[in-house]
Design a protein around this motif. Structure first.
Motif, PDB file in Angstrom:
ATOM      1  N   ALA A 200       0.849  -1.190   0.000  1.00 58.54           N
ATOM      2  CA  ALA A 200       0.000   0.000   0.000  1.00 58.54           C
ATOM      3  C   ALA A 200       0.882   1.236   0.000  1.00 58.54           C
ATOM      4  O   ALA A 200       1.888   1.300   0.711  1.00 58.54           O
ATOM      5  CB  ALA A 200      -0.918   0.011   1.220  1.00 58.54           C
ATOM      6  N   TYR A 201       0.489   2.210  -0.813  1.00 57.10           N
ATOM      7  CA  TYR A 201       1.154   3.508  -0.857  1.00 57.10           C
ATOM      8  C   TYR A 201       0.165   4.533  -0.304  1.00 57.10           C
ATOM      9  O   TYR A 201      -0.935   4.678  -0.819  1.00 57.10           O
ATOM     10  CB  TYR A 201       1.542   3.871  -2.287  1.00 57.10           C
ATOM     11  CG  TYR A 201       2.522   2.917  -2.919  1.00 57.10           C
ATOM     12  CD1 TYR A 201       3.886   3.045  -2.687  1.00 57.10           C
ATOM     13  CD2 TYR A 201       2.089   1.885  -3.753  1.00 57.10           C
ATOM     14  CE1 TYR A 201       4.795   2.176  -3.267  1.00 57.10           C
ATOM     15  CE2 TYR A 201       2.988   1.010  -4.335  1.00 57.10           C
ATOM     16  CZ  TYR A 201       4.340   1.157  -4.091  1.00 57.10           C
ATOM     17  OH  TYR A 201       5.232   0.288  -4.659  1.00 57.10           O
ATOM     18  N   ALA A 202       0.574   5.256   0.733  1.00 56.67           N
ATOM     19  CA  ALA A 202      -0.363   6.133   1.429  1.00 56.67           C
ATOM     20  C   ALA A 202       0.233   7.522   1.610  1.00 56.67           C
ATOM     21  O   ALA A 202       1.455   7.693   1.669  1.00 56.67           O
ATOM     22  CB  ALA A 202      -0.724   5.536   2.793  1.00 56.67           C
ATOM     23  N   ALA A 203      -0.655   8.510   1.723  1.00 56.62           N
ATOM     24  CA  ALA A 203      -0.211   9.882   1.988  1.00 56.62           C
ATOM     25  C   ALA A 203      -1.310  10.632   2.721  1.00 56.62           C
ATOM     26  O   ALA A 203      -2.498  10.331   2.575  1.00 56.62           O
ATOM     27  CB  ALA A 203       0.140  10.608   0.688  1.00 56.62           C
ATOM     28  N   ASP A 204      -0.895  11.627   3.497  1.00 57.21           N
ATOM     29  CA  ASP A 204      -1.831  12.506   4.183  1.00 57.21           C
ATOM     30  C   ASP A 204      -1.150  13.849   4.380  1.00 57.21           C
ATOM     31  O   ASP A 204       0.075  13.920   4.553  1.00 57.21           O
ATOM     32  CB  ASP A 204      -2.254  11.921   5.536  1.00 57.21           C
ATOM     33  CG  ASP A 204      -3.541  12.539   6.062  1.00 57.21           C
ATOM     34  OD1 ASP A 204      -4.575  11.861   6.055  1.00 57.21           O
ATOM     35  OD2 ASP A 204      -3.506  13.722   6.475  1.00 57.21           O
ATOM     36  N   GLN A 230       3.867   8.830   3.082  1.00 54.70           N
ATOM     37  CA  GLN A 230       4.560  10.105   3.023  1.00 54.70           C
ATOM     38  C   GLN A 230       3.599  11.246   3.330  1.00 54.70           C
ATOM     39  O   GLN A 230       2.380  11.106   3.191  1.00 54.70           O
ATOM     40  CB  GLN A 230       5.176  10.324   1.634  1.00 54.70           C
ATOM     41  CG  GLN A 230       6.341   9.425   1.302  1.00 54.70           C
ATOM     42  CD  GLN A 230       7.005   9.821  -0.006  1.00 54.70           C
ATOM     43  OE1 GLN A 230       6.739  10.883  -0.550  1.00 54.70           O
ATOM     44  NE2 GLN A 230       7.883   8.966  -0.503  1.00 54.70           N
ATOM     45  N   LEU A 231       4.181  12.370   3.710  1.00 51.03           N
ATOM     46  CA  LEU A 231       3.408  13.590   3.886  1.00 51.03           C
ATOM     47  C   LEU A 231       3.013  14.118   2.515  1.00 51.03           C
ATOM     48  O   LEU A 231       3.856  14.280   1.633  1.00 51.03           O
ATOM     49  CB  LEU A 231       4.236  14.630   4.633  1.00 51.03           C
ATOM     50  CG  LEU A 231       3.550  15.937   4.991  1.00 51.03           C
ATOM     51  CD1 LEU A 231       2.467  15.720   6.029  1.00 51.03           C
ATOM     52  CD2 LEU A 231       4.583  16.948   5.513  1.00 51.03           C
ATOM     53  N   GLY A 232       1.729  14.361   2.313  1.00 52.76           N
ATOM     54  CA  GLY A 232       1.281  14.890   1.032  1.00 52.76           C
ATOM     55  C   GLY A 232      -0.085  14.368   0.653  1.00 52.76           C
ATOM     56  O   GLY A 232      -0.881  13.987   1.507  1.00 52.76           O
ATOM     57  N   SER A 233      -0.341  14.332  -0.638  1.00 56.07           N
ATOM     58  CA  SER A 233      -1.646  13.886  -1.133  1.00 56.07           C
ATOM     59  C   SER A 233      -1.442  13.072  -2.407  1.00 56.07           C
ATOM     60  O   SER A 233      -0.455  12.343  -2.533  1.00 56.07           O
ATOM     61  CB  SER A 233      -2.551  15.094  -1.369  1.00 56.07           C
ATOM     62  OG  SER A 233      -3.863  14.689  -1.716  1.00 56.07           O
ATOM     63  N   LEU A 234      -2.332  13.230  -3.376  1.00 59.91           N
ATOM     64  CA  LEU A 234      -2.262  12.418  -4.583  1.00 59.91           C
ATOM     65  C   LEU A 234      -0.933  12.549  -5.329  1.00 59.91           C
ATOM     66  O   LEU A 234      -0.377  11.527  -5.769  1.00 59.91           O
ATOM     67  CB  LEU A 234      -3.433  12.764  -5.504  1.00 59.91           C
ATOM     68  CG  LEU A 234      -3.502  12.026  -6.841  1.00 59.91           C
ATOM     69  CD1 LEU A 234      -3.538  10.513  -6.638  1.00 59.91           C
ATOM     70  CD2 LEU A 234      -4.726  12.471  -7.636  1.00 59.91           C
ATOM     71  N   ALA A 259     -12.142  18.544  -6.775  1.00 61.26           N
ATOM     72  CA  ALA A 259     -11.191  19.576  -7.188  1.00 61.26           C
ATOM     73  C   ALA A 259      -9.769  19.059  -7.371  1.00 61.26           C
ATOM     74  O   ALA A 259      -9.064  19.464  -8.299  1.00 61.26           O
ATOM     75  CB  ALA A 259     -11.197  20.716  -6.172  1.00 61.26           C
ATOM     76  N   LEU A 260      -9.333  18.160  -6.497  1.00 62.90           N
ATOM     77  CA  LEU A 260      -7.920  17.796  -6.459  1.00 62.90           C
ATOM     78  C   LEU A 260      -7.625  16.334  -6.801  1.00 62.90           C
ATOM     79  O   LEU A 260      -6.498  16.025  -7.217  1.00 62.90           O
ATOM     80  CB  LEU A 260      -7.345  18.101  -5.065  1.00 62.90           C
ATOM     81  CG  LEU A 260      -7.438  19.559  -4.596  1.00 62.90           C
ATOM     82  CD1 LEU A 260      -6.847  19.698  -3.201  1.00 62.90           C
ATOM     83  CD2 LEU A 260      -6.732  20.481  -5.569  1.00 62.90           C
ATOM     84  N   ILE A 261      -8.578  15.450  -6.596  1.00 65.29           N
ATOM     85  CA  ILE A 261      -8.296  14.016  -6.743  1.00 65.29           C
ATOM     86  C   ILE A 261      -8.702  13.491  -8.119  1.00 65.29           C
ATOM     87  O   ILE A 261      -7.881  12.926  -8.855  1.00 65.29           O
ATOM     88  CB  ILE A 261      -8.995  13.207  -5.637  1.00 65.29           C
ATOM     89  CG1 ILE A 261      -8.604  13.742  -4.251  1.00 65.29           C
ATOM     90  CG2 ILE A 261      -8.650  11.732  -5.776  1.00 65.29           C
ATOM     91  CD1 ILE A 261      -7.122  13.728  -3.960  1.00 65.29           C
ATOM     92  N   ILE A 262      -9.948  13.688  -8.500  1.00 66.79           N
ATOM     93  CA  ILE A 262     -10.459  13.101  -9.745  1.00 66.79           C
ATOM     94  C   ILE A 262      -9.643  13.511 -10.977  1.00 66.79           C
ATOM     95  O   ILE A 262      -9.346  12.659 -11.822  1.00 66.79           O
ATOM     96  CB  ILE A 262     -11.952  13.443  -9.930  1.00 66.79           C
ATOM     97  CG1 ILE A 262     -12.789  12.708  -8.865  1.00 66.79           C
ATOM     98  CG2 ILE A 262     -12.429  13.060 -11.329  1.00 66.79           C
ATOM     99  CD1 ILE A 262     -14.268  13.047  -8.889  1.00 66.79           C
ATOM    100  N   PRO A 263      -9.238  14.777 -11.122  1.00 63.93           N
ATOM    101  CA  PRO A 263      -8.524  15.157 -12.353  1.00 63.93           C
ATOM    102  C   PRO A 263      -7.232  14.379 -12.605  1.00 63.93           C
ATOM    103  O   PRO A 263      -6.820  14.214 -13.743  1.00 63.93           O
ATOM    104  CB  PRO A 263      -8.244  16.649 -12.148  1.00 63.93           C
ATOM    105  CG  PRO A 263      -9.333  17.114 -11.232  1.00 63.93           C
ATOM    106  CD  PRO A 263      -9.554  15.968 -10.301  1.00 63.93           C
ATOM    107  N   ARG A 264      -6.581  13.879 -11.532  1.00 66.58           N
ATOM    108  CA  ARG A 264      -5.308  13.169 -11.701  1.00 66.58           C
ATOM    109  C   ARG A 264      -5.395  11.685 -11.342  1.00 66.58           C
ATOM    110  O   ARG A 264      -4.380  10.980 -11.344  1.00 66.58           O
ATOM    111  CB  ARG A 264      -4.211  13.833 -10.864  1.00 66.58           C
ATOM    112  CG  ARG A 264      -3.888  15.257 -11.283  1.00 66.58           C
ATOM    113  CD  ARG A 264      -2.611  15.732 -10.623  1.00 66.58           C
ATOM    114  NE  ARG A 264      -1.443  14.949 -11.046  1.00 66.58           N
ATOM    115  CZ  ARG A 264      -0.220  15.116 -10.543  1.00 66.58           C
ATOM    116  NH1 ARG A 264      -0.014  16.047  -9.616  1.00 66.58           N
ATOM    117  NH2 ARG A 264       0.780  14.377 -10.953  1.00 66.58           N
TER     118      ARG A 264
END
Length: 321
Positions: A200-204, A230-234, A259-264
């Motif tokens: 699993a690859y995770a970020a927050d 890691q610290l971050g998001s998508l 706004a931030l997830i679906i486009p990428r």
């Protein structure tokens, strides 16, 4: 009654730990808003704008109470009267009952520890038991996920997390690679690995969530190679993966998903000729599901299932090939 943190762009933090580290001798306002569940998102947003150092919700008999903790030195009762006026205007626009705002001063307390007295082992779906790290688990044939979320979102109590877990157990996870965007306590990544996922690859965006995820992985005998966080998001999840993933889980508010997830999201998906990548999106109010689906369609995804609990839903999605 359920007691839970709420998914947001930034997870709530322990009110006794201010950014400056100087709040230990302060008093706090405990501000509670009793409202329709349909206003829960609006209340959380208002508290976020006010700089809440910890926010939690309780639901009982169809009613919702959201409580936030604010430094006493930064607010006066008139601020909470103004908050009530704003929220009542929102309620009127939605033909909802008036909200009730109450407040009281409280002394310092370790909130991240005090809430533990309200949390017990809980069965989720057909396969999982969430067990607090400080309790001996009951005898069960279910997979046991040991959890100490600290101040990170994701105890398994909130409907959005439960929806994700219930849908996740239906996926073919043996040998799978999973991306977890907005991982909170790491609960979804860990559950996927317990069900047979390979990695699993995770970020927050919250450093506390990253720390919590690593600690919970260790509690469950999962290596940091299996669960990389890691610290971050998508964008950070995309950078961590060296090839498409089999599945994606994301439990964040609908506005952030759109706004931030679906486009990428497609950057994590398998290309044509390979089994299609699936995804589980939660943190979405059922009333906003059609809006989210429209954006998914534009970006090449389709909704193959919709699961509902309370006023929330989880979308199972698949990349169109």
């Amino acid at each position: 009654m359920t007691i839970s943190n709420k998914p947001s762009v930034n997870s709530p933090v322990n009110p006794s730990a201010s950014p400056s580290g100087s709040a230990l001798n302060n008093q706090w306002w405990a501000v509670s808003v009793a409202c329709s569940p349909a206003l829960e998102d609006s209340v959380y947003w208002q508290f976020e704008q006010m700089g809440s150092k910890g926010t939690a919700s309780q639901q009982q008999n169809g009613d919702c109470t959201v409580t936030a903790y604010l430094l006493q030195s930064q607010y006066q009762p008139s601020d909470f009267e103004a908050l009530q006026a704003t929220l009542n205007q929102n309620a009127a626009e939605g033909n909802l009952p008036d909200v009730r705002v109450s407040w009281r001063l409280i002394a310092d307390e370790d909130w991240a520890s005090s809430w533990k007295t309200h949390w017990q082992a809980e069965e989720i779906g057909d396969r999982l038991l969430i067990n607090p790290a400080w309790m001996t688990p009951p005898a069960t044939e279910r997979a046991i996920l040991t959890l100490d979320p600290g101040s990170a979102f994701g105890t398994g109590a909130h409907a959005t997390t439960q929806l994700c877990l219930k849908v996740l157990e239906k996926q073919d996870l043996v040998g799978a690679t999973v991306a977890d965007i907005g991982c909170g306590s790491g609960i979804l990544s860990i559950a996927a690995l317990l069900y047979g996922a390979n990695r699993a690859y995770a970020a927050d965006v919250d450093p506390l969530a990253v720390t919590s995820t690593r600690a919970n992985a260790k509690l469950n005998g999962i290596s940091l190679e299996q669960l990389q966080v890691q610290l971050g998001s998508l964008p950070e999840v995309i950078a961590m993966t060296d090839k498409p993933v089999n599945g994606i889980v994301c439990n964040i508010l609908a506005e952030i998903i759109v706004a931030l997830i679906i486009p990428r999201l497609g950057e994590l998906a398998a290309p044509a000729g390979q089994p299609p990548t699936w995804g589980i999106l939660s943190g979405i109010l059922t009333a906003k599901a059609p809006w989210v689906e429209r954006h998914l369609t534009v970006c090449g995804w389709q909704v193959v299932d919709l699961t509902e609990q309370d006023e929330w839903c989880a979308m199972t999605i698949q990349r169109r090939l």
